[in-house]
Every structure is written in structure tokens, then in C-alpha cells.
Design a protein around this motif. Structure first.
Motif, short mmCIF file in Angstrom:
data_model
loop_
_atom_site.label_atom_id
_atom_site.label_comp_id
_atom_site.label_asym_id
_atom_site.label_seq_id
_atom_site.Cartn_x
_atom_site.Cartn_y
_atom_site.Cartn_z
N GLN A 4 0.81 -1.21 0.00
CA GLN A 4 0.00 0.00 0.00
C GLN A 4 0.85 1.26 0.00
O GLN A 4 0.51 2.25 -0.64
CB GLN A 4 -0.95 0.01 1.20
N THR A 5 1.97 1.23 0.71
CA THR A 5 2.86 2.40 0.72
C THR A 5 3.45 2.64 -0.67
O THR A 5 3.53 3.80 -1.13
CB THR A 5 4.00 2.19 1.73
N ILE A 6 3.83 1.55 -1.36
CA ILE A 6 4.36 1.68 -2.72
C ILE A 6 3.31 2.29 -3.64
O ILE A 6 3.57 3.23 -4.40
CB ILE A 6 4.81 0.31 -3.26
N VAL A 7 2.09 1.78 -3.56
CA VAL A 7 1.00 2.28 -4.41
C VAL A 7 0.72 3.74 -4.12
O VAL A 7 0.56 4.57 -5.04
CB VAL A 7 -0.27 1.42 -4.22
N ASP A 8 0.66 4.11 -2.85
CA ASP A 8 0.37 5.50 -2.48
C ASP A 8 1.44 6.46 -3.00
O ASP A 8 1.13 7.56 -3.49
CB ASP A 8 0.27 5.63 -0.96
N GLU A 9 2.71 6.05 -2.90
CA GLU A 9 3.79 6.90 -3.39
C GLU A 9 3.73 7.04 -4.91
O GLU A 9 4.00 8.13 -5.45
CB GLU A 9 5.14 6.31 -2.96
N CYS A 10 3.36 5.96 -5.61
CA CYS A 10 3.24 6.02 -7.07
C CYS A 10 2.09 6.92 -7.48
O CYS A 10 2.20 7.70 -8.44
CB CYS A 10 3.05 4.61 -7.64
N LEU A 192 -6.30 0.94 -10.87
CA LEU A 192 -5.69 2.20 -10.47
C LEU A 192 -4.28 1.97 -9.94
O LEU A 192 -3.34 2.68 -10.31
CB LEU A 192 -6.56 2.88 -9.40
N SER A 193 -4.11 0.97 -9.08
CA SER A 193 -2.80 0.70 -8.49
C SER A 193 -1.81 0.24 -9.55
O SER A 193 -0.65 0.69 -9.58
CB SER A 193 -2.93 -0.37 -7.40
N ALA A 194 -2.24 -0.67 -10.44
CA ALA A 194 -1.34 -1.18 -11.48
C ALA A 194 -0.90 -0.06 -12.41
O ALA A 194 0.29 0.05 -12.75
CB ALA A 194 -2.04 -2.28 -12.26
N THR A 195 -1.84 0.78 -12.84
CA THR A 195 -1.51 1.87 -13.76
C THR A 195 -0.59 2.88 -13.10
O THR A 195 0.36 3.39 -13.72
CB THR A 195 -2.79 2.56 -14.26
N ALA A 196 -0.85 3.20 -11.82
CA ALA A 196 -0.01 4.15 -11.10
C ALA A 196 1.41 3.63 -10.95
O ALA A 196 2.39 4.39 -11.12
CB ALA A 196 -0.61 4.45 -9.72
N CYS A 197 1.55 2.34 -10.66
CA CYS A 197 2.89 1.77 -10.45
C CYS A 197 3.67 1.69 -11.76
O CYS A 197 4.91 1.75 -11.75
CB CYS A 197 2.78 0.40 -9.79
N LEU A 198 2.98 1.54 -12.88
CA LEU A 198 3.67 1.62 -14.17
C LEU A 198 4.05 3.05 -14.48
O LEU A 198 5.20 3.34 -14.85
CB LEU A 198 2.78 1.07 -15.28
N ALA A 199 3.11 3.97 -14.32
CA ALA A 199 3.35 5.38 -14.66
C ALA A 199 4.49 5.98 -13.85
O ALA A 199 5.26 6.81 -14.36
CB ALA A 199 2.07 6.19 -14.45
N ALA A 200 4.64 5.58 -12.61
CA ALA A 200 5.69 6.14 -11.76
C ALA A 200 7.08 5.94 -12.36
O ALA A 200 7.99 6.74 -12.14
CB ALA A 200 5.63 5.51 -10.37
#
Length: 377
Positions: A4-10, A192-200
Motif C-alpha cells: 500500500q505504501t508503494i502504491v500511495d507513493e506512485c 488504479l494501483s497497477a496503472t499508477a505503479c507503471l506510470a511512476a
């Protein structure tokens, strides 16, 4: 670091990457802007720069209208506006790929009206994927490599380029695993989480992004119970500058199970052949990947690819999320929508966005109506 911390930061990075990019410069990195997924980032990476993606920003245009017409896409206009306002001074320079008319003219305007140390252009053949265009593309990759070498004042050795290719291929494999989780293990990671972690990854050194994706994938519980059922959707278009679209879909009870975006699935599509010579391999990857609508190819190839994505992901609907005045994408949409309806009986929605007049409320209303159509409410 927990998932969750990784996702939030992304997500935080996706919402506003520019303060982070300024810090990269302060920490000794040399951010070099790219605008297009066709850019051979491995060459930039091997030269010691950090490739970073510019995808516009939600803002009022102050300077760019003196140089670009208002019917040019808001991605180009807002990026230029930030550059002219001095908000991108942390960049080493920028690389432009000649795709659409607006991006070709943006390159000229950028060169004449900004003072960044490096300015690069990559001229791609219009007819990508055909035998006649491959030799030209190999030569263009070679020319681009030489232009970067001339700027840094030293050669980019094949060993360094091969190492960068290896790093980027690992990134593509990790991204592929991340995206496939949404269909192979539903509920483990939402869209949302998957897309954010790629975009980061667009705004950090690729090695760091690899470490982050690996940590995320290792930390996910793929044996857990699926979450509540959501309407599965696929998003097609160019880029999602902000998380708003995917966030709203999640709030409304839907989930993005796959995408056909140049800031998403098309970005990591196809690998570079590490057994081939570096320049030939980089050219072949660009030549053989899923084409951008700005490049000429049989529209049947795009249809077949999109139909296959919808079938494989189980999407119940498709959202075409486009930048206003993006003619290459808009030209394709009527035929794509017709074929999706005829072959799969899958409904679709076309949304056009302008970053300088973005309205989350209007977007929510149209998405809610589309989801009600799918569910039969």
C-alpha cells in the motif's frame, strides 16, 4: 516497504511528478525529457541521462498560445507552457519523435524559444512494420545515437547500450507481470494501483523502478480472496496525464483490467532482442511493436489487436480517452467502435480531454451514464 505504501507513493508521483523531477536534478541526476513511447530510451540511459516522460499538466495556458494554435492538443500546449515559464529548467534537454503534425512543430518551437542544452529529434518512417522502412529506421537509430554521443563528448559503447537494453527488458517483463495480475488473479491489484505503479517509472531511473516493481510483485498475496465484483473495462487512447479517469471509474464500481495507451500497455509492448546488435535490435522493436495511430499501418491490425485485448481481459466495455484535436486517434475511433460492437457486442464511450479546461464533474457524469448502460440500469 509494504504494498500500500508503494502504491500511495506512485499515485502521488502520478498526480504531480514535477517537484520530484526537480529533486532528481538536485540529487545529481540529469533528467532528459521524452514525449513519446517510440523514443529509444536505452540510448539516453546508456549515456548517463535519466529519461523522463512529459505528459502535460492541468493548468491555465499563459505563454504557449503565442506559439501554438488553440486547436493543437493540450499535451503539447501545456508542456510548452511549462518550459516557457521556466518550470522545467531542471531538464538537460528534450527528445522529440516525429509522429503527428503538432509534435513536429513543437520540436521547432521548443528549439527556437528555449535554452535547454540538448535538443534531439528522431524521424520515424510513416509506414512502420513494412520491410521497406526497417533499413531507414536502423539508420535513424544510429544517427540519434551519434547525436547523443556528440553532445556528451564520448562514445556510447555497445557494452553500455547492451546493459541498458537488459535493464529496460527487465522492466518490460515486470510491467507485463503487473498488468497480467488483473486477469490471472482478480482482486489482487486493482487497475488504479497497477496503472499508477507503471506510470511512476516514467519519472525515475529504470533500475529503481525495477526494484520497486519487484518489491511490489513479491509483496502481493496472489492467493487471497477476490474483492467485490466490479465492471471490467479497457481504456484506449494516448496518455492519461492524471489518475482522475481511473480513480473515478473505481469510485463508480468499475475497474480498468487492461489498456491500449502509449503511457500504458503500448509502452512496454515487445522486447528488444538481446542477441542482435544493439542498434538493429532497438530499431526492430520499434518497427515490430503495436503501432501508434500516427503511423501508417492497416487498420485491421489495430482492430485485431484491440479485439484480442478485450477478449483476453474480459472487458465489458471500452473507453476511448483522447486528447481533443488528436486527429490520428480520432480518425481511427469510428471504425474501432463499429468492429467492437459487431464482433464482440461490446459498447464503447469516447471521451475527449483538454488539460487547460479539465472538469472532473463532467467526466464523472458521463462515466456513470456509460456504466449504467452496461449494467442495464
Amino acid at each position: 516497504m509494504d504494498v500500500q505504501t508503494i502504491v500511495d507513493e506512485c499515485l502521488e508521483l502520478w498526480r504531480d511528478p514535477y517537484p520530484h523531477l526537480a529533486r532528481l536534478r538536485e540529487e545529481g541526476e540529469k533528467p532528459l525529457a521524452v514525449f513519446c513511447s517510440y523514443t529509444p530510451e536505452e540510448i539516453i540511459h546508456a549515456a548517463g541521462f535519466t529519461p523522463v516522460r512529459l505528459m502535460g499538466a492541468v493548468r491555465t495556458i499563459t505563454y504557449a498560445d503565442a506559439h501554438l494554435q488553440t486547436y493543437c492538443c493540450s499535451l503539447a500546449r501545456t508542456d510548452l507552457d511549462m518550459a516557457l515559464a521556466g518550470e522545467l529548467d531542471f531538464l538537460e534537454g528534450a527528445v522529440f519523435v516525429q509522429t503527428c503534425d503538432t509534435m513536429m512543430r513543437l520540436s521547432d518551437i521548443w528549439r527556437r524559444n528555449t535554452d535547454f542544452p540538448f535538443h534531439g529529434d528522431l524521424v520515424l518512417p510513416i509506414r512502420m512494420g513494412e520491410d521497406v522502412s526497417l533499413p531507414f529506421l536502423v539508420e535513424e537509430v544510429h544517427r540519434f545515437r551519434r547525436s547523443v554521443e556528440d553532445y556528451v563528448g564520448e562514445a556510447i559503447w555497445d557494452d553500455a547500450l547492451e546493459e541498458s537494453i537488459h535493464v529496460y527488458n527487465r522492466n518490460r517483463r515486470l510491467a507485463d507481470r503487473l498488468y497480467k495480475l488483473r486477469t490471472t488473479s482478480p482482486g489482487v491489484l486493482d487497475g488504479l494501483s497497477a496503472t499508477a505503479c507503471l506510470a511512476a517509472g516514467f519519472w525515475m531511473r529504470r533500475e529503481k523502478h525495477n526494484e520497486m516493481l519487484h518489491e511490489l510483485l513479491e509483496g502481493l498475496d496472489t492467493g487471497g480472496q477476490p474483492g467485490r465484483e466490479r465492471t471490467p473495462l479497457l481504456v484506449s487512447g494516448s496518455v492519461c496525464t492524471t489518475p482522475d479517469l481511473v480513480e473515478l471509474l473505481q469510485e463508480l464500481g468499475a475497474d480498468v483490467v487492461d489498456d491500449d495507451l502509449c503511457s500504458g500497455h503500448r509502452y512496454f509492448d515487445n522486447y528488444v532482442d538481446e542477441a542482435d546488435t544493439p542498434e538493429e535490435a532497438l530499431a526492430r522493436r520499434m518497427w515490430g511493436r503495436v503501432n501508434c495511430p500516427a503511423k501508417h499501418q492497416s487498420i485491421e491490425d489495430r482492430v485485431e489487436h484491440l479485439v484480442r485485448q478485450v477478449q483476453d481481459s474480459g472487458a465489458a466495455g471500452v473507453i476511448f480517452y483522447l486528447q481533443s484535436f488528436c486527429e490520428p486517434h480520432l480518425f481511427d475511433v469510428p471504425y474501432l467502435r463499429e468492429r467492437l460492437q459487431k464482433e464482440l457486442d461490446v459498447p464503447s464511450l469516447v471521451l475527449e480531454s483538454e488539460l487547460q479546461s479539465f472538469s472532473r464533474g463532467q467526466l464523472r457524469t458521463r462515466l456513470q451514464a456509460f456504466l449504467e448502460t452496461i449494467s442495464g440500469v
